[in-house]
Design a protein around this motif. Structure first.
Motif, PDB file in Angstrom:
ATOM      1  N   MET A  89       0.839  -1.091   0.047  1.00  0.00           N
ATOM      2  CA  MET A  89      -0.194  -0.143  -0.047  1.00  0.00           C
ATOM      3  C   MET A  89       0.727   1.287   0.015  1.00  0.00           C
ATOM      4  O   MET A  89       2.041   1.309   0.483  1.00  0.00           O
ATOM      5  CB  MET A  89      -0.965  -0.032   1.130  1.00  0.00           C
ATOM      6  CG  MET A  89      -1.893  -1.113   1.427  1.00  0.00           C
ATOM      7  SD  MET A  89      -3.106  -0.922   2.738  1.00  0.00           S
ATOM      8  CE  MET A  89      -4.326   0.086   1.624  1.00  0.00           C
ATOM      9  N   MET A 185      -9.791  -4.171  -0.882  1.00  0.00           N
ATOM     10  CA  MET A 185     -10.007  -2.814  -1.009  1.00  0.00           C
ATOM     11  C   MET A 185     -11.303  -2.238  -0.600  1.00  0.00           C
ATOM     12  O   MET A 185     -12.287  -3.009  -1.129  1.00  0.00           O
ATOM     13  CB  MET A 185      -9.593  -2.365  -2.546  1.00  0.00           C
ATOM     14  CG  MET A 185      -9.689  -0.855  -2.689  1.00  0.00           C
ATOM     15  SD  MET A 185      -9.737  -0.409  -4.685  1.00  0.00           S
ATOM     16  CE  MET A 185     -11.456   0.049  -4.561  1.00  0.00           C
ATOM     17  N   GLY A 186     -11.451  -1.237   0.008  1.00  0.00           N
ATOM     18  CA  GLY A 186     -12.665  -0.622   0.362  1.00  0.00           C
ATOM     19  C   GLY A 186     -13.304   0.220  -0.666  1.00  0.00           C
ATOM     20  O   GLY A 186     -12.509   0.698  -1.608  1.00  0.00           O
ATOM     21  N   ASP A 187     -14.557   0.414  -0.839  1.00  0.00           N
ATOM     22  CA  ASP A 187     -15.083   1.430  -1.777  1.00  0.00           C
ATOM     23  C   ASP A 187     -14.648   2.713  -1.427  1.00  0.00           C
ATOM     24  O   ASP A 187     -14.405   3.175  -0.305  1.00  0.00           O
ATOM     25  CB  ASP A 187     -16.772   1.243  -1.745  1.00  0.00           C
ATOM     26  CG  ASP A 187     -17.348   0.168  -2.232  1.00  0.00           C
ATOM     27  OD1 ASP A 187     -16.713  -0.030  -3.537  1.00  0.00           O
ATOM     28  OD2 ASP A 187     -18.283   0.075  -1.832  1.00  0.00           O
ATOM     29  N   VAL A 190      -9.682   4.986  -0.406  1.00  0.00           N
ATOM     30  CA  VAL A 190      -9.243   6.430  -0.067  1.00  0.00           C
ATOM     31  C   VAL A 190      -7.566   6.881   0.107  1.00  0.00           C
ATOM     32  O   VAL A 190      -7.206   8.090  -0.225  1.00  0.00           O
ATOM     33  CB  VAL A 190     -10.069   6.908   1.162  1.00  0.00           C
ATOM     34  CG1 VAL A 190     -11.454   7.041   0.707  1.00  0.00           C
ATOM     35  CG2 VAL A 190      -9.960   6.000   2.232  1.00  0.00           C
TER      36      VAL A 190
ATOM     37  N   LEU B 263      -8.609   2.707   6.327  1.00  0.00           N
ATOM     38  CA  LEU B 263      -9.781   3.112   5.671  1.00  0.00           C
ATOM     39  C   LEU B 263      -9.780   2.457   4.155  1.00  0.00           C
ATOM     40  O   LEU B 263     -10.905   2.065   3.632  1.00  0.00           O
ATOM     41  CB  LEU B 263     -10.107   4.380   5.835  1.00  0.00           C
ATOM     42  CG  LEU B 263     -10.494   4.636   7.089  1.00  0.00           C
ATOM     43  CD1 LEU B 263     -10.510   6.470   7.210  1.00  0.00           C
ATOM     44  CD2 LEU B 263     -11.692   3.976   7.722  1.00  0.00           C
ATOM     45  N   SER B 264      -8.584   2.489   3.433  1.00  0.00           N
ATOM     46  CA  SER B 264      -8.302   2.114   2.050  1.00  0.00           C
ATOM     47  C   SER B 264      -8.620   0.778   1.808  1.00  0.00           C
ATOM     48  O   SER B 264      -9.103   0.179   0.819  1.00  0.00           O
ATOM     49  CB  SER B 264      -7.113   2.886   1.641  1.00  0.00           C
ATOM     50  OG  SER B 264      -7.210   2.895   0.292  1.00  0.00           O
ATOM     51  N   ALA B 265      -8.297   0.014   2.873  1.00  0.00           N
ATOM     52  CA  ALA B 265      -8.221  -1.701   2.859  1.00  0.00           C
ATOM     53  C   ALA B 265      -9.592  -2.091   3.099  1.00  0.00           C
ATOM     54  O   ALA B 265     -10.167  -2.995   2.418  1.00  0.00           O
ATOM     55  CB  ALA B 265      -7.385  -2.270   3.710  1.00  0.00           C
ATOM     56  N   ILE B 266     -10.372  -1.608   4.117  1.00  0.00           N
ATOM     57  CA  ILE B 266     -11.831  -2.059   4.449  1.00  0.00           C
ATOM     58  C   ILE B 266     -12.490  -0.997   5.007  1.00  0.00           C
ATOM     59  O   ILE B 266     -13.760  -1.514   5.303  1.00  0.00           O
ATOM     60  CB  ILE B 266     -11.302  -3.117   5.798  1.00  0.00           C
ATOM     61  CG1 ILE B 266     -10.456  -2.495   6.644  1.00  0.00           C
ATOM     62  CG2 ILE B 266     -10.821  -4.418   5.156  1.00  0.00           C
ATOM     63  CD1 ILE B 266     -11.387  -1.856   7.923  1.00  0.00           C
ATOM     64  N   GLY B 267     -12.544   0.209   4.751  1.00  0.00           N
ATOM     65  CA  GLY B 267     -13.484   1.098   4.935  1.00  0.00           C
ATOM     66  C   GLY B 267     -14.244   1.416   3.871  1.00  0.00           C
ATOM     67  O   GLY B 267     -13.441   1.260   2.389  1.00  0.00           O
ATOM     68  N   ASN B 268     -15.575   1.741   3.781  1.00  0.00           N
ATOM     69  CA  ASN B 268     -16.360   1.992   2.484  1.00  0.00           C
ATOM     70  C   ASN B 268     -17.011   3.128   2.615  1.00  0.00           C
ATOM     71  O   ASN B 268     -17.720   3.643   3.579  1.00  0.00           O
ATOM     72  CB  ASN B 268     -17.522   1.100   2.566  1.00  0.00           C
ATOM     73  CG  ASN B 268     -17.201  -0.718   2.021  1.00  0.00           C
ATOM     74  OD1 ASN B 268     -16.214  -0.813   1.130  1.00  0.00           O
ATOM     75  ND2 ASN B 268     -17.274  -1.605   3.048  1.00  0.00           N
TER      76      ASN B 268
END
Lengths: 291, 291
Positions: A89, A185-187, A190, B263-268
């Protein structure tokens, strides 16, 4: 057939020379490098050692036999196998949603084992997905880092195992390529990356004739999606919604108002990513309402 | 205690006179009119019979005893009961995402029975949610149709039974109100309404002292959310993400880069609505990663 990851493109273009010819229904295994061309091996690596010209490689392009301009290329994602024991990352200064608040940049190595990604002490279940997937545009050359109507870097975390992707055929053979896999990857994406990985992706193709859909579209076991990439999320939201209204009109003869009432009641307008040169939104509609 | 729906406000303001005083932990039943003040009864009703000055009533305000400026008001949504056998939807000219493509406007009556909404032939399972929920701002008056840092018309479909909402206390007693219930609504609310219903909402309150969270926030059994309403989805996305980074820094001592990687890996990053005077985005983080 296996396509090796040394066959990389950095732009979608009809000028690219196909690396293989593929028949519909043939099962193809596509090897991919990670989005940093597999060049990051340590968190202490100098940030300026990253070669930004080699970012977002896609493996291909494949010439799909029988695909003619105006057809739709149906791509079934059969299987995704992660081929390295860690993901990468990046975030920091001028990158991602908090780019203005960082004074330097950061590399994070994310070990992957036992079907989990280990980010610091967080154990994250894997949910592998394809960031870049597309076909050659009619004219010009679109960098693999940019999403659009040809597909490309949509960073849509719905595109995983079992998903079907519908892409336009603008040139004979479609010139399909994919890359930029993420272990999870989250939506939004970010920080500016998912957990970037190399992988082997098994796909098969089908050619759909005589359909007027506004692409790209995606189908899973439960839902269908229209996707749009635009300079702002606001524009992408409008376009993704209008594409679904068009699809409902074409395939199910729904009037505009009926389609809009249905989408407002049970359609979901969702963010794919906010950090690429264009931003991507998808409209989700449960298939159970399309019987 | 029951608050009857005749106690309506159309703006959140410290100038509103409280209709009741409520103690923390007291269970309150709040009756609400639908977003059209219960005035639509037929699909053939002339569209210009709608009184736009009576749109988006919220029932209240309630004076919460002990709530002081700077506190956080915790609102637990205990129960939502739909109190009419039909919902109402609107769309058409100058309304919603397809407002530019309609030549006239449409009213849709949506029968509700057996725990389903019947939109045309579609049988939609109910998922009741609160569109407007907020407290008085520090200064001025904010129409109930507009979302903001005080809450208001966020149209966040996560706010249903079992959800906890965190709102700022800007004035003594907080002056809490809610309304604009939907029997079901997709993310985006693209046609400009959900399935609009009157309801009875049971809530209880708690006051949280000495916390510096950037509100509004929402918590469910599985996830925590920060919400932001801004002129564009792009701005709202940035603010919702920054609010979550701030929360993770305050409560879990996470550095900015650690929070952004997580947040980028598992936040939506998710869309609430795109059709109000400001647009609303939420950042979702699974609670399992906050142990």
């Amino acid at each position: 057939m296996k396509i090796e990851k040394e066959n990389s493109i950095f732009s979608f273009s009809k000028a690219n020379t196909p690396v293989a010819k593929v028949k519909p229904k043939e099962k193809i295994c596509i090897e991919t490098k990670d989005a940093l061309s597999d060049e990051i091996r340590s968190e202490n690596q100098p940030f300026d050692s990253i070669n930004w010209e080699k970012v977002n490689p896609a493996t291909g392009p494949l010439f799909i036999e029988g695909a003619k301009e105006g057809d739709i290329l149906e791509v079934k994602i059969e299987n995704i196998k992660i081929t390295r024991e860690y993901g990468v990352m990046l975030t920091g200064k001028d990158m991602g949603v908090l780019g203005d608040a960082f004074e330097r940049s950061f590399i994070k190595i994310v070990p992957i084992k036992e079907n989990k990604a280990f980010l610091y002490d967080y154990e994250i279940p894997l949910s592998p997905m394809i960031g870049v997937i597309g076909t050659a545009p009619k004219e010009g050359s679109i960098p693999c880092g940019t999403p659009g109507e040809h597909g490309g870097n949509m960073d849509c975390n719905i595109i995983g195992e079992g998903t079907t992707v519908y892409l336009p055929v603008h040139v004979e053979g479609a010139l399909f390529a994919l890359g930029d896999l993420h272990a999870t990857m989250g939506d939004g994406e970010v920080c500016v990356t998912g957990v970037e990985i190399p992988a082997e992706v098994s796909v098969s193709f089908n050619i759909i004739k005589d359909k007027n859909w506004k692409l790209p579209m995606v189908k899973t076991e439960k839902n269908i999606y229209t996707l749009a990439s635009k300079p702002s999320l606001d524009e992408a939201s409008i376009t993704a919604t209008k594409k679904m209204v068009h699809f409902l009109s074409q395939e199910y003869k729904l009037s505009k108002e009926k389609a809009m009432f249905l989408l407002s009641a049970i359609g979901n307008l969702q963010i794919c990513q906010v950090v690429d040169p264009l931003k991507t939104v998808r409209m989700e509609l449960p298939l159970e309402f399309l019987k």
